[in-house]
Motif scaffolding. Structure first.
Motif, PDB file in Angstrom:
ATOM      1  N   LEU A  36       0.921  -1.287  -0.134  1.00 37.37           N
ATOM      2  CA  LEU A  36      -0.089  -0.157  -0.157  1.00 37.37           C
ATOM      3  C   LEU A  36       1.239   1.463   0.090  1.00 37.37           C
ATOM      4  CD1 LEU A  36      -2.491  -0.850   2.125  1.00 37.37           C
ATOM      5  CD2 LEU A  36      -3.433  -0.630   0.204  1.00 37.37           C
ATOM      6  N   GLY A  37       1.773   1.220  -0.283  1.00 36.87           N
ATOM      7  CA  GLY A  37       2.958   1.938  -0.038  1.00 36.87           C
ATOM      8  C   GLY A  37       3.518   2.438   1.637  1.00 36.87           C
ATOM      9  N   HIS A  38       3.712   1.827   2.428  1.00 41.29           N
ATOM     10  CA  HIS A  38       3.751   2.320   3.758  1.00 41.29           C
ATOM     11  C   HIS A  38       4.896   2.379   3.375  1.00 41.29           C
ATOM     12  CE1 HIS A  38      -0.216   3.505   5.770  1.00 41.29           C
ATOM     13  NE2 HIS A  38      -0.280   2.764   4.461  1.00 41.29           N
ATOM     14  N   LYS A  39       5.683   2.899   4.217  1.00 39.36           N
ATOM     15  CA  LYS A  39       7.269   2.619   4.546  1.00 39.36           C
ATOM     16  C   LYS A  39       7.601   2.954   6.074  1.00 39.36           C
ATOM     17  CE  LYS A  39       8.894   3.772   0.116  1.00 39.36           C
ATOM     18  NZ  LYS A  39      10.089   4.850  -0.798  1.00 39.36           N
ATOM     19  N   ARG A  40       6.850   4.053   7.081  1.00 39.43           N
ATOM     20  CA  ARG A  40       7.099   4.456   7.737  1.00 39.43           C
ATOM     21  C   ARG A  40       5.979   3.038   9.112  1.00 39.43           C
ATOM     22  NH1 ARG A  40       7.317   9.138   6.703  1.00 39.43           N
ATOM     23  NH2 ARG A  40       5.248   9.531   7.014  1.00 39.43           N
ATOM     24  N   ILE A  41       6.724   2.363   9.228  1.00 37.64           N
ATOM     25  CA  ILE A  41       6.135   1.644  10.053  1.00 37.64           C
ATOM     26  C   ILE A  41       6.616   1.016  11.101  1.00 37.64           C
ATOM     27  CG2 ILE A  41       4.867  -1.367  10.030  1.00 37.64           C
ATOM     28  CD1 ILE A  41       5.848  -1.271   6.719  1.00 37.64           C
ATOM     29  N   ALA A  42       4.921   1.043  11.733  1.00 42.69           N
ATOM     30  CA  ALA A  42       5.798   0.874  13.780  1.00 42.69           C
ATOM     31  C   ALA A  42       4.572  -0.623  13.982  1.00 42.69           C
ATOM     32  CB  ALA A  42       4.911   2.018  14.466  1.00 42.69           C
ATOM     33  N   LEU A  43       5.915  -1.276  15.889  1.00 41.06           N
ATOM     34  CA  LEU A  43       4.924  -2.069  16.014  1.00 41.06           C
ATOM     35  C   LEU A  43       4.884  -1.948  17.327  1.00 41.06           C
ATOM     36  CD1 LEU A  43       5.007  -4.976  16.242  1.00 41.06           C
ATOM     37  CD2 LEU A  43       6.804  -5.801  16.383  1.00 41.06           C
ATOM     38  N   ILE A  44       3.407  -2.052  18.081  1.00 42.18           N
ATOM     39  CA  ILE A  44       3.168  -2.101  19.267  1.00 42.18           C
ATOM     40  C   ILE A  44       2.962  -3.762  19.611  1.00 42.18           C
ATOM     41  CG2 ILE A  44       1.175  -1.850  21.137  1.00 42.18           C
ATOM     42  CD1 ILE A  44       0.198   0.842  19.278  1.00 42.18           C
TER      43      ILE A  44
ATOM     44  N   VAL B  61       7.892  -9.052  10.937  1.00 43.65           N
ATOM     45  CA  VAL B  61       7.590  -7.236  10.232  1.00 43.65           C
ATOM     46  C   VAL B  61       9.522  -7.047  10.031  1.00 43.65           C
ATOM     47  CG1 VAL B  61       7.604  -4.947  10.591  1.00 43.65           C
ATOM     48  CG2 VAL B  61       6.425  -6.313  12.487  1.00 43.65           C
ATOM     49  N   VAL B  62      10.379  -7.106  10.667  1.00 42.63           N
ATOM     50  CA  VAL B  62      12.118  -6.825  10.292  1.00 42.63           C
ATOM     51  C   VAL B  62      12.072  -7.300   9.239  1.00 42.63           C
ATOM     52  CG1 VAL B  62      14.459  -7.029  10.594  1.00 42.63           C
ATOM     53  CG2 VAL B  62      12.701  -6.911  12.277  1.00 42.63           C
ATOM     54  N   LYS B  63      11.543  -8.864   8.415  1.00 44.70           N
ATOM     55  CA  LYS B  63      11.445  -9.806   7.253  1.00 44.70           C
ATOM     56  C   LYS B  63      11.016  -8.541   6.501  1.00 44.70           C
ATOM     57  CE  LYS B  63      11.090 -14.221   5.705  1.00 44.70           C
ATOM     58  NZ  LYS B  63      10.527 -15.603   5.259  1.00 44.70           N
ATOM     59  N   ALA B  64       9.881  -8.719   6.458  1.00 46.52           N
ATOM     60  CA  ALA B  64       9.470  -8.557   5.628  1.00 46.52           C
ATOM     61  C   ALA B  64       9.930  -6.322   5.089  1.00 46.52           C
ATOM     62  CB  ALA B  64       7.553  -7.821   6.018  1.00 46.52           C
ATOM     63  N   LEU B  65      10.411  -5.469   5.736  1.00 40.90           N
ATOM     64  CA  LEU B  65      10.548  -4.462   5.339  1.00 40.90           C
ATOM     65  C   LEU B  65      12.035  -4.819   5.053  1.00 40.90           C
ATOM     66  CD1 LEU B  65      10.102  -2.588   9.224  1.00 40.90           C
ATOM     67  CD2 LEU B  65       9.180  -2.182   6.906  1.00 40.90           C
ATOM     68  N   ALA B  66      12.864  -5.306   5.217  1.00 40.40           N
ATOM     69  CA  ALA B  66      13.791  -5.698   4.511  1.00 40.40           C
ATOM     70  C   ALA B  66      14.286  -6.314   3.007  1.00 40.40           C
ATOM     71  CB  ALA B  66      15.133  -6.591   5.270  1.00 40.40           C
ATOM     72  N   GLU B  67      13.580  -6.716   2.802  1.00 44.94           N
ATOM     73  CA  GLU B  67      13.286  -7.066   1.825  1.00 44.94           C
ATOM     74  C   GLU B  67      13.460  -6.094   0.769  1.00 44.94           C
ATOM     75  OE1 GLU B  67      11.231 -12.066   2.333  1.00 44.94           O
ATOM     76  OE2 GLU B  67       9.628  -9.712   1.533  1.00 44.94           O
TER      77      GLU B  67
ATOM     78  N   LEU C 171      14.322  -1.749   3.893  1.00 48.08           N
ATOM     79  CA  LEU C 171      13.600  -1.166   4.763  1.00 48.08           C
ATOM     80  C   LEU C 171      13.853  -1.496   6.243  1.00 48.08           C
ATOM     81  CD1 LEU C 171      10.478  -0.138   3.458  1.00 48.08           C
ATOM     82  CD2 LEU C 171      12.181   1.726   3.936  1.00 48.08           C
ATOM     83  N   ALA C 172      14.190  -0.842   6.957  1.00 48.60           N
ATOM     84  CA  ALA C 172      14.402  -1.153   8.670  1.00 48.60           C
ATOM     85  C   ALA C 172      13.575  -0.449   9.255  1.00 48.60           C
ATOM     86  CB  ALA C 172      15.895  -0.706   8.794  1.00 48.60           C
ATOM     87  N   LEU C 173      12.783  -1.915  10.939  1.00 50.94           N
ATOM     88  CA  LEU C 173      12.428  -1.166  11.576  1.00 50.94           C
ATOM     89  C   LEU C 173      13.200  -0.528  12.229  1.00 50.94           C
ATOM     90  CD1 LEU C 173       9.029  -1.843  12.989  1.00 50.94           C
ATOM     91  CD2 LEU C 173      10.232  -4.043  14.654  1.00 50.94           C
TER      92      LEU C 173
END
Length: 340
Positions: A177-185, A201-207, A210-212
Protein backbone atom coordinates in the motif's frame (compact mmCIF):
# COMPACT_ATOMS: atom_id res chain seq x y z
CA UNK A 1 -28.29 -44.38 38.92
CA UNK A 2 -25.01 -45.82 40.23
CA UNK A 3 -22.45 -48.08 38.57
CA UNK A 4 -23.93 -51.25 40.05
CA UNK A 5 -27.40 -50.40 38.73
CA UNK A 6 -26.01 -49.46 35.30
CA UNK A 7 -24.12 -52.76 35.23
CA UNK A 8 -27.33 -54.69 35.95
CA UNK A 9 -29.29 -52.69 33.33
CA UNK A 10 -26.76 -53.38 30.57
CA UNK A 11 -25.74 -56.89 31.59
CA UNK A 12 -22.10 -55.82 31.58
CA UNK A 13 -19.50 -55.93 34.34
CA UNK A 14 -18.72 -52.77 36.24
CA UNK A 15 -15.12 -53.04 35.01
CA UNK A 16 -16.22 -53.16 31.36
CA UNK A 17 -18.42 -50.08 31.84
CA UNK A 18 -15.58 -48.15 33.53
CA UNK A 19 -13.17 -49.11 30.77
CA UNK A 20 -15.68 -48.11 28.09
CA UNK A 21 -16.16 -44.70 29.70
CA UNK A 22 -12.41 -44.17 30.00
CA UNK A 23 -11.65 -45.00 26.38
CA UNK A 24 -9.70 -48.21 26.89
CA UNK A 25 -8.95 -49.73 23.44
CA UNK A 26 -9.83 -53.31 24.45
CA UNK A 27 -13.52 -52.34 24.69
CA UNK A 28 -15.04 -52.71 21.21
CA UNK A 29 -16.82 -49.82 19.52
CA UNK A 30 -20.30 -51.38 19.71
CA UNK A 31 -20.05 -51.92 23.48
CA UNK A 32 -18.68 -48.44 24.05
CA UNK A 33 -21.51 -46.92 22.02
CA UNK A 34 -24.07 -48.96 23.99
CA UNK A 35 -22.59 -47.79 27.30
CA UNK A 36 -22.47 -44.13 26.24
CA UNK A 37 -26.09 -44.28 25.05
CA UNK A 38 -27.21 -45.73 28.41
CA UNK A 39 -25.21 -43.11 30.31
CA UNK A 40 -26.93 -40.35 28.34
CA UNK A 41 -30.40 -41.82 28.82
CA UNK A 42 -30.06 -42.56 32.54
CA UNK A 43 -28.05 -39.50 33.57
CA UNK A 44 -25.37 -41.69 35.19
CA UNK A 45 -22.32 -39.79 36.44
CA UNK A 46 -19.15 -41.72 37.36
CA UNK A 47 -17.91 -41.38 40.94
CA UNK A 48 -14.56 -39.64 40.45
CA UNK A 49 -12.99 -41.09 43.59
CA UNK A 50 -13.99 -44.64 42.65
CA UNK A 51 -12.92 -44.04 39.06
CA UNK A 52 -9.51 -42.90 40.24
CA UNK A 53 -9.07 -46.00 42.39
CA UNK A 54 -10.09 -48.26 39.51
CA UNK A 55 -8.03 -46.63 36.76
CA UNK A 56 -5.22 -44.82 38.56
CA UNK A 57 -6.27 -41.68 36.67
CA UNK A 58 -7.37 -38.40 38.23
CA UNK A 59 -9.58 -37.43 35.30
CA UNK A 60 -8.05 -33.92 35.35
CA UNK A 61 -5.75 -31.68 33.35
CA UNK A 62 -3.88 -28.85 35.04
CA UNK A 63 -2.18 -25.56 34.41
CA UNK A 64 -0.60 -22.78 36.44
CA UNK A 65 -1.99 -19.24 36.54
CA UNK A 66 0.55 -16.59 37.61
CA UNK A 67 -0.97 -14.10 40.04
CA UNK A 68 0.37 -11.54 42.51
CA UNK A 69 -0.44 -8.03 43.78
CA UNK A 70 -0.02 -5.68 40.82
CA UNK A 71 0.06 -8.56 38.33
CA UNK A 72 -2.34 -7.62 35.53
CA UNK A 73 -5.21 -9.97 34.74
CA UNK A 74 -5.28 -10.94 31.08
CA UNK A 75 -8.42 -11.28 28.95
CA UNK A 76 -6.41 -13.45 26.54
CA UNK A 77 -5.70 -16.02 29.27
CA UNK A 78 -9.40 -16.10 30.11
CA UNK A 79 -10.34 -16.91 26.52
CA UNK A 80 -7.72 -19.68 26.31
CA UNK A 81 -9.02 -21.05 29.61
CA UNK A 82 -12.52 -21.05 28.13
CA UNK A 83 -11.37 -23.40 25.37
CA UNK A 84 -9.72 -25.76 27.85
CA UNK A 85 -12.87 -25.74 29.98
CA UNK A 86 -15.15 -26.47 27.02
CA UNK A 87 -13.24 -29.66 26.20
CA UNK A 88 -13.04 -30.67 29.87
CA UNK A 89 -16.84 -30.44 30.21
CA UNK A 90 -17.34 -32.39 26.98
CA UNK A 91 -15.21 -35.29 28.26
CA UNK A 92 -16.27 -35.09 31.93
CA UNK A 93 -12.75 -34.08 32.97
CA UNK A 94 -11.78 -31.67 35.70
CA UNK A 95 -9.65 -28.60 34.99
CA UNK A 96 -7.26 -27.80 37.84
CA UNK A 97 -5.95 -24.22 37.82
CA UNK A 98 -3.15 -23.65 40.33
CA UNK A 99 -2.34 -20.05 41.27
CA UNK A 100 1.35 -19.27 41.44
CA UNK A 101 3.78 -16.48 42.12
CA UNK A 102 4.94 -15.29 38.66
CA UNK A 103 8.55 -16.01 39.69
CA UNK A 104 7.80 -19.60 40.74
CA UNK A 105 5.86 -21.10 37.85
CA UNK A 106 8.32 -24.01 37.46
CA UNK A 107 7.99 -24.86 41.14
CA UNK A 108 4.21 -24.63 40.96
CA UNK A 109 4.11 -26.97 37.96
CA UNK A 110 6.34 -29.45 39.79
CA UNK A 111 4.10 -29.38 42.87
CA UNK A 112 0.98 -29.76 40.74
CA UNK A 113 2.46 -32.80 39.00
CA UNK A 114 3.54 -34.34 42.33
CA UNK A 115 0.10 -33.85 43.87
CA UNK A 116 -1.39 -36.69 41.85
CA UNK A 117 -4.41 -34.51 41.12
CA UNK A 118 -3.79 -34.21 37.37
CA UNK A 119 -3.11 -36.61 34.50
CA UNK A 120 -1.54 -34.03 32.16
CA UNK A 121 -0.29 -30.44 32.12
CA UNK A 122 -0.65 -27.38 29.89
CA UNK A 123 2.27 -24.98 29.51
CA UNK A 124 1.52 -21.47 28.23
CA UNK A 125 3.08 -17.99 27.86
CA UNK A 126 6.30 -19.35 26.43
CA UNK A 127 9.56 -17.46 26.58
CA UNK A 128 12.71 -17.85 24.54
CA UNK A 129 14.75 -20.82 25.80
CA UNK A 130 12.06 -21.40 28.44
CA UNK A 131 13.54 -23.23 31.50
CA UNK A 132 10.16 -24.80 32.33
CA UNK A 133 10.52 -27.14 29.35
CA UNK A 134 13.46 -29.07 30.82
CA UNK A 135 11.58 -29.49 34.09
CA UNK A 136 8.46 -30.81 32.33
CA UNK A 137 10.53 -33.23 30.26
CA UNK A 138 11.82 -34.73 33.51
CA UNK A 139 8.30 -35.54 34.75
CA UNK A 140 6.31 -38.65 33.95
CA UNK A 141 3.16 -36.69 33.07
CA UNK A 142 2.22 -35.86 29.46
CA UNK A 143 2.14 -32.16 28.60
CA UNK A 144 1.40 -29.91 25.65
CA UNK A 145 2.77 -26.42 25.07
CA UNK A 146 0.64 -23.54 23.84
CA UNK A 147 3.19 -21.69 21.74
CA UNK A 148 6.87 -22.51 21.29
CA UNK A 149 10.18 -21.64 22.89
CA UNK A 150 12.70 -19.98 20.61
CA UNK A 151 16.25 -21.38 20.83
CA UNK A 152 15.03 -24.50 22.66
CA UNK A 153 15.14 -27.91 21.02
CA UNK A 154 11.73 -28.51 19.44
CA UNK A 155 11.24 -32.04 20.75
CA UNK A 156 8.02 -31.33 22.63
CA UNK A 157 4.33 -31.38 21.64
CA UNK A 158 2.82 -27.98 20.90
CA UNK A 159 -0.03 -26.04 19.33
CA UNK A 160 1.02 -22.62 18.03
CA UNK A 161 0.21 -20.13 15.32
CA UNK A 162 2.88 -19.08 12.85
CA UNK A 163 3.39 -15.65 14.41
CA UNK A 164 6.32 -14.73 12.20
CA UNK A 165 4.42 -15.53 9.01
CA UNK A 166 1.31 -13.69 10.24
CA UNK A 167 3.14 -10.42 10.85
CA UNK A 168 5.30 -10.86 7.75
CA UNK A 169 2.15 -11.04 5.61
CA UNK A 170 0.58 -8.11 7.47
CA UNK A 171 3.68 -5.95 6.97
CA UNK A 172 3.83 -6.97 3.30
CA UNK A 173 0.27 -5.70 2.83
CA UNK A 174 1.25 -2.33 4.30
CA UNK A 175 4.33 -2.17 2.07
CA UNK A 176 2.20 -2.95 -1.00
CA UNK A 177 0.00 0.00 0.00
CA UNK A 178 3.09 2.24 -0.14
CA UNK A 179 3.85 2.51 3.60
CA UNK A 180 7.51 2.83 4.59
CA UNK A 181 7.31 4.18 8.14
CA UNK A 182 5.74 1.22 9.93
CA UNK A 183 5.51 0.94 13.72
CA UNK A 184 4.94 -2.10 15.94
CA UNK A 185 3.02 -2.18 19.24
CA UNK A 186 4.04 -5.57 20.57
CA UNK A 187 3.67 -7.79 23.63
CA UNK A 188 6.37 -8.00 26.28
CA UNK A 189 9.70 -8.59 24.58
CA UNK A 190 10.60 -11.82 26.43
CA UNK A 191 7.55 -13.72 25.14
CA UNK A 192 8.18 -16.03 22.20
CA UNK A 193 5.16 -14.82 20.21
CA UNK A 194 6.37 -11.20 20.46
CA UNK A 195 9.87 -12.13 19.30
CA UNK A 196 8.50 -13.97 16.27
CA UNK A 197 6.02 -11.24 15.34
CA UNK A 198 8.76 -8.62 15.40
CA UNK A 199 10.96 -10.86 13.28
CA UNK A 200 8.17 -11.16 10.70
CA UNK A 201 7.95 -7.36 10.38
CA UNK A 202 11.73 -7.01 10.17
CA UNK A 203 11.87 -9.66 7.42
CA UNK A 204 9.19 -7.96 5.30
CA UNK A 205 10.84 -4.55 5.63
CA UNK A 206 14.29 -5.95 4.80
CA UNK A 207 12.96 -7.28 1.47
CA UNK A 208 12.28 -3.65 0.55
CA UNK A 209 15.65 -2.46 1.91
CA UNK A 210 13.89 -0.86 4.88
CA UNK A 211 14.51 -1.22 8.59
CA UNK A 212 12.25 -1.25 11.65
CA UNK A 213 13.33 1.82 13.61
CA UNK A 214 13.82 1.22 17.37
CA UNK A 215 11.83 4.44 17.91
CA UNK A 216 8.84 2.77 16.26
CA UNK A 217 8.73 -0.36 18.42
CA UNK A 218 7.09 -0.71 21.82
CA UNK A 219 6.86 -3.73 24.12
CA UNK A 220 4.27 -3.81 26.88
CA UNK A 221 1.49 -5.71 28.58
CA UNK A 222 -1.49 -6.32 26.32
CA UNK A 223 -3.80 -3.59 27.61
CA UNK A 224 -5.63 -0.69 25.99
CA UNK A 225 -3.78 1.80 28.23
CA UNK A 226 -0.45 0.48 26.94
CA UNK A 227 -1.72 0.71 23.36
CA UNK A 228 -2.76 4.31 23.99
CA UNK A 229 0.60 5.29 25.52
CA UNK A 230 2.59 3.62 22.72
CA UNK A 231 0.57 5.24 19.96
CA UNK A 232 0.77 8.68 21.60
CA UNK A 233 4.57 8.32 21.72
CA UNK A 234 4.72 7.34 18.03
CA UNK A 235 2.57 10.32 17.05
CA UNK A 236 4.98 12.71 18.80
CA UNK A 237 7.92 11.56 16.65
CA UNK A 238 9.28 14.14 14.17
CA UNK A 239 8.25 11.72 11.41
CA UNK A 240 5.30 9.76 12.71
CA UNK A 241 4.49 6.33 11.27
CA UNK A 242 1.99 6.06 8.45
CA UNK A 243 1.01 2.55 9.60
CA UNK A 244 1.10 0.50 12.79
CA UNK A 245 0.87 -3.19 13.62
CA UNK A 246 -0.66 -4.19 16.99
CA UNK A 247 -0.15 -7.57 18.66
CA UNK A 248 -3.76 -7.66 19.90
CA UNK A 249 -7.11 -5.98 19.45
CA UNK A 250 -6.82 -4.88 23.09
CA UNK A 251 -3.67 -2.90 22.26
CA UNK A 252 -5.40 -1.65 19.11
CA UNK A 253 -8.28 -0.30 21.19
CA UNK A 254 -5.88 2.12 22.90
CA UNK A 255 -4.01 2.88 19.69
CA UNK A 256 -7.22 3.81 17.87
CA UNK A 257 -8.20 6.04 20.79
CA UNK A 258 -4.88 7.92 20.45
CA UNK A 259 -5.36 8.26 16.68
CA UNK A 260 -8.86 9.67 17.16
CA UNK A 261 -7.69 12.09 19.87
CA UNK A 262 -5.01 13.37 17.50
CA UNK A 263 -7.70 14.17 14.91
CA UNK A 264 -6.37 11.62 12.42
CA UNK A 265 -8.53 9.38 10.24
CA UNK A 266 -7.89 5.67 10.56
CA UNK A 267 -7.37 4.04 7.16
CA UNK A 268 -6.56 7.40 5.55
CA UNK A 269 -4.03 9.38 7.62
CA UNK A 270 -2.71 6.24 9.30
CA UNK A 271 -3.32 2.52 8.72
CA UNK A 272 -3.55 -0.16 11.39
CA UNK A 273 -3.49 -3.95 11.47
CA UNK A 274 -4.11 -5.89 14.70
CA UNK A 275 -3.88 -9.53 15.69
CA UNK A 276 -7.35 -10.87 16.48
CA UNK A 277 -7.53 -13.65 19.09
CA UNK A 278 -11.31 -13.72 18.49
CA UNK A 279 -12.21 -12.21 21.85
CA UNK A 280 -16.01 -12.14 22.22
CA UNK A 281 -15.93 -8.78 24.02
CA UNK A 282 -13.79 -7.02 21.39
CA UNK A 283 -14.71 -7.68 17.77
CA UNK A 284 -12.50 -5.90 15.19
CA UNK A 285 -15.45 -5.52 12.82
CA UNK A 286 -17.28 -3.50 15.50
CA UNK A 287 -14.66 -0.73 15.77
CA UNK A 288 -15.82 2.63 14.38
CA UNK A 289 -13.48 1.84 11.48
CA UNK A 290 -13.42 -1.98 11.11
CA UNK A 291 -9.92 -3.31 11.68
CA UNK A 292 -7.78 -5.29 9.28
CA UNK A 293 -6.52 -8.28 11.27
CA UNK A 294 -4.48 -11.42 11.37
CA UNK A 295 -6.92 -13.88 12.92
CA UNK A 296 -6.55 -17.06 14.98
CA UNK A 297 -8.90 -18.05 17.81
CA UNK A 298 -7.35 -18.50 21.26
CA UNK A 299 -10.39 -20.46 22.40
CA UNK A 300 -9.93 -22.92 19.54
CA UNK A 301 -6.30 -23.43 20.60
CA UNK A 302 -7.35 -24.13 24.19
CA UNK A 303 -10.01 -26.57 23.00
CA UNK A 304 -7.57 -28.41 20.74
CA UNK A 305 -4.91 -28.68 23.45
CA UNK A 306 -7.37 -30.05 26.01
CA UNK A 307 -8.74 -32.59 23.50
CA UNK A 308 -5.22 -33.80 22.77
CA UNK A 309 -4.23 -33.95 26.45
CA UNK A 310 -7.33 -35.92 27.40
CA UNK A 311 -6.57 -38.38 24.62
CA UNK A 312 -2.90 -38.57 25.66
CA UNK A 313 -3.87 -39.26 29.26
CA UNK A 314 -5.50 -42.46 27.95
CA UNK A 315 -3.21 -43.39 25.06
CA UNK A 316 0.32 -41.96 24.88
CA UNK A 317 1.38 -40.37 21.59
CA UNK A 318 4.23 -42.27 19.96
CA UNK A 319 5.80 -38.99 18.80
CA UNK A 320 5.38 -35.44 20.11
CA UNK A 321 2.72 -34.06 17.77
CA UNK A 322 3.36 -30.46 16.70
CA UNK A 323 0.73 -28.20 15.14
CA UNK A 324 1.57 -24.86 13.57
CA UNK A 325 -1.59 -23.01 12.57
CA UNK A 326 -1.68 -20.35 9.86
CA UNK A 327 -3.35 -17.08 10.82
CA UNK A 328 -5.91 -15.65 8.40
CA UNK A 329 -5.34 -12.13 7.05
CA UNK A 330 -8.68 -10.30 6.90
CA UNK A 331 -8.62 -6.92 5.14
CA UNK A 332 -11.07 -4.27 6.34
CA UNK A 333 -11.25 -0.47 6.33
CA UNK A 334 -8.41 0.38 8.73
CA UNK A 335 -5.79 -0.09 6.00
CA UNK A 336 -5.39 2.17 3.00
CA UNK A 337 -2.74 3.70 0.75
CA UNK A 338 0.09 5.59 2.43
CA UNK A 339 -0.72 9.32 2.61
CA UNK A 340 1.28 11.45 0.19
Amino acid sequence: MNLKELSKLLGLSQTTISRALNGYPEVNAATRERVLKAVKETGYRPNKAAQRLATGKAGSIGLVMPTAPGHMSDVHFGEFLGGLSEAAVRHDFHLVVMPSDPDDEAGALRRLAASGNVDALVLAYMRANDPRLAMLRSLSLPFIVHGRSRDAEEDYPFVDIDNEAAFYEAAKLLLQLGHKRIALINGQEYYDFAIRRKQGVVKALAEKQLALSPDMVSHSAMSDDCGLASMERFLRLPERPTAVLCSSTVLALGAVRAINMAGLKLGEDISLIAHDDVLPVLRPEHFSVPLTTTRSALRAAGLRIAERLIERSKNDEAEPQQELWKAELIVRSSTGPAPT
